[in-house]
Enzyme design. Structure first.
Site, mmCIF file in Angstrom:
data_model
loop_
_atom_site.group_PDB
_atom_site.id
_atom_site.type_symbol
_atom_site.label_atom_id
_atom_site.label_comp_id
_atom_site.label_asym_id
_atom_site.label_seq_id
_atom_site.Cartn_x
_atom_site.Cartn_y
_atom_site.Cartn_z
ATOM 1 N N CYS A 60 -0.463 4.194 1.990
ATOM 2 C CA CYS A 60 -0.375 4.007 3.450
ATOM 3 C C CYS A 60 1.064 4.192 3.941
ATOM 4 C CB CYS A 60 -0.805 2.599 3.845
ATOM 5 S SG CYS A 60 -2.355 2.074 3.121
ATOM 6 N N ASP A 61 2.022 3.608 3.219
ATOM 7 C CA ASP A 61 3.391 3.512 3.746
ATOM 8 C C ASP A 61 4.404 4.395 3.022
ATOM 9 O OD1 ASP A 61 2.489 1.654 5.564
ATOM 10 O OD2 ASP A 61 2.934 -0.058 4.287
ATOM 11 N N CYS A 79 0.841 -1.208 0.000
ATOM 12 C CA CYS A 79 0.000 0.000 0.000
ATOM 13 C C CYS A 79 0.870 1.251 0.000
ATOM 14 C CB CYS A 79 -0.934 -0.025 1.212
ATOM 15 S SG CYS A 79 -2.050 1.379 1.270
#
Ligand SMILES: Cc1cc2nc3c(=O)[nH]c(=O)nc-3n(C[C@H](O)[C@H](O)[C@H](O)COP(=O)(O)OP(=O)(O)OC[C@H]3O[C@@H](n4cnc5c(N)ncnc54)[C@H](O)[C@@H]3O)c2cc1C
Length: 286
Positions: free
Chosen positions: A111-112, A108
């Protein structure tokens, strides 16, 4: 049904009867059980949700009461059901992906990606998601390698143009990742160029992050006999609602969301499913 904790009823071969059954214990499932959230699970339990172990392995939605089979031998009959079973990111299947999970391997980018500011990373994939994630990461990172198995991108023309026009993206055509290396996290990837051909050659790239963008598998198999899905398996809901094609069966979170797949959007749709299920229950009790 929760995989981590809870009691074991009903026993094998027995049927239990409930008003509302929520299948799935992520943000969507727990929000459907509560509505606001601090600590999802604790709060869902405090609001009277019974949390159980188990996998929904089959369903029968032919009758007025919806039946769910748990672990192949227990049965729950419910007036309404919320499916919140999420979607599983696809990985290449390398041992190194597990070894470096949370230490440089991610599925992701949104997300990261933040953790890789000004660093060098690689994205695996050739579709729209890979192209999107590569351009997103290019805005944060020093350099982005896009590892593409074939000699073309499957991404839309617009996304392809975006990738080609981003100066810090390097496309590695006809490359496949076969390993990762590093002491305390990912420091590089081992690739093979033109795998399976006489011109096969090993290439190493130095990277800090390795992002998979080769798709997700929605956890909808158990429901497909009755519930409409798209070609990938995402449950189709009536736009703007959590309603599926079966009255009384609702879907929330990543299992019905091919586009966003975020905790906060899953929680939002869990709340929609809770309201839709509540309205359905009051309709049928009139
Ligand atoms: C590495 C990573 C980092 C992320 N970071 C962020 C972030 O920073 N912010 C953000 O907003 N989102 C983030 N996400 C996305 C977020 O985790 C998901 O969007 C969210 O968890 C989806 O919630 P869900 O409830 O739909 O499904 P899930 O959280 O996937 O929960 C589904 C649950 O249902 C269970 N289940 C599946 N099948 C069955 C079955 N047949 N019977 C019973 N139970 C079943 C599963 O085991 C699971 O417990 C991240 C995702 C990844 C992979």
């Amino acid at each position: 049904m929760d995989l981590e904790s809870g009691s074991q009823k009903p026993a094998s071969g027995e049927t239990e009867r409930v008003r509302c059954l929520i299948i799935g214990s992520g943000p969507a499932g727990y929000t459907a059980a509560i509505y606001m959230m601090e600590d999802f699970k604790k709060q869902a339990a405090r609001f009277g949700t019974e949390i159980r172990f188990g996998i929904a392995t089959d369903v029968d939605f032919t009758g007025k009461t919806r039946r769910v089979v748990i672990d192949e031998n227990k049965f729950v009959d419910a007036d309404t059901i919320i499916i919140a079973t999420g979607a599983t990111a696809r990985y290449l299947g390398l041992e190194a992906e597990q070894k470096y999970a949370g230490m440089g391997v991610s599925a992701c980018a949104t997300c990261d990606g933040f953790f890789y500011k000004q660093k060098d990373v690689a994205v695996v994939g050739g579709g729209d998601t890979a192209a999107e994630e590569a351009t997103y990461l290019a805005g944060l990172c020093n350099k982005v390698y896009l590892i593409v198995r074939r000699n073309v991108l499957r991404a839309s023309k617009a996304m392809q143009a975006k990738v080609m026009n981003t100066p810090n993206i390097t496309i590695l055509w006809e490359h496949q990742a076969i390993d990762l290396y590093g002491e305390n996290g990912v420091e590089g990837a081992v690739l093979v160029k033109k795998k399976g051909t006489p011109r096969e050659e090993i290439v190493k790239i130095k990277i800090d992050g390795f992002f998979l963008a080769i798709g997700h598998t929605p956890n909808s198999d158990a429901f497909k006999k009755f519930i409409d899905t798209d070609e990938i398996g995402y449950i189709r809901t009536i736009p703007g609602t959590s309603k599926t094609n079966v009255p009384g069966v609702f879907a929330a979170g990543d299992v019905q969301d091919p586009h966003y797949r975020q905790a906060v959007t899953a929680a939002g749709s869990g709340c929609m499913a809770a309201i839709d299920a509540e309205r359905y229950l009051s309709e049928i009790s009139k």
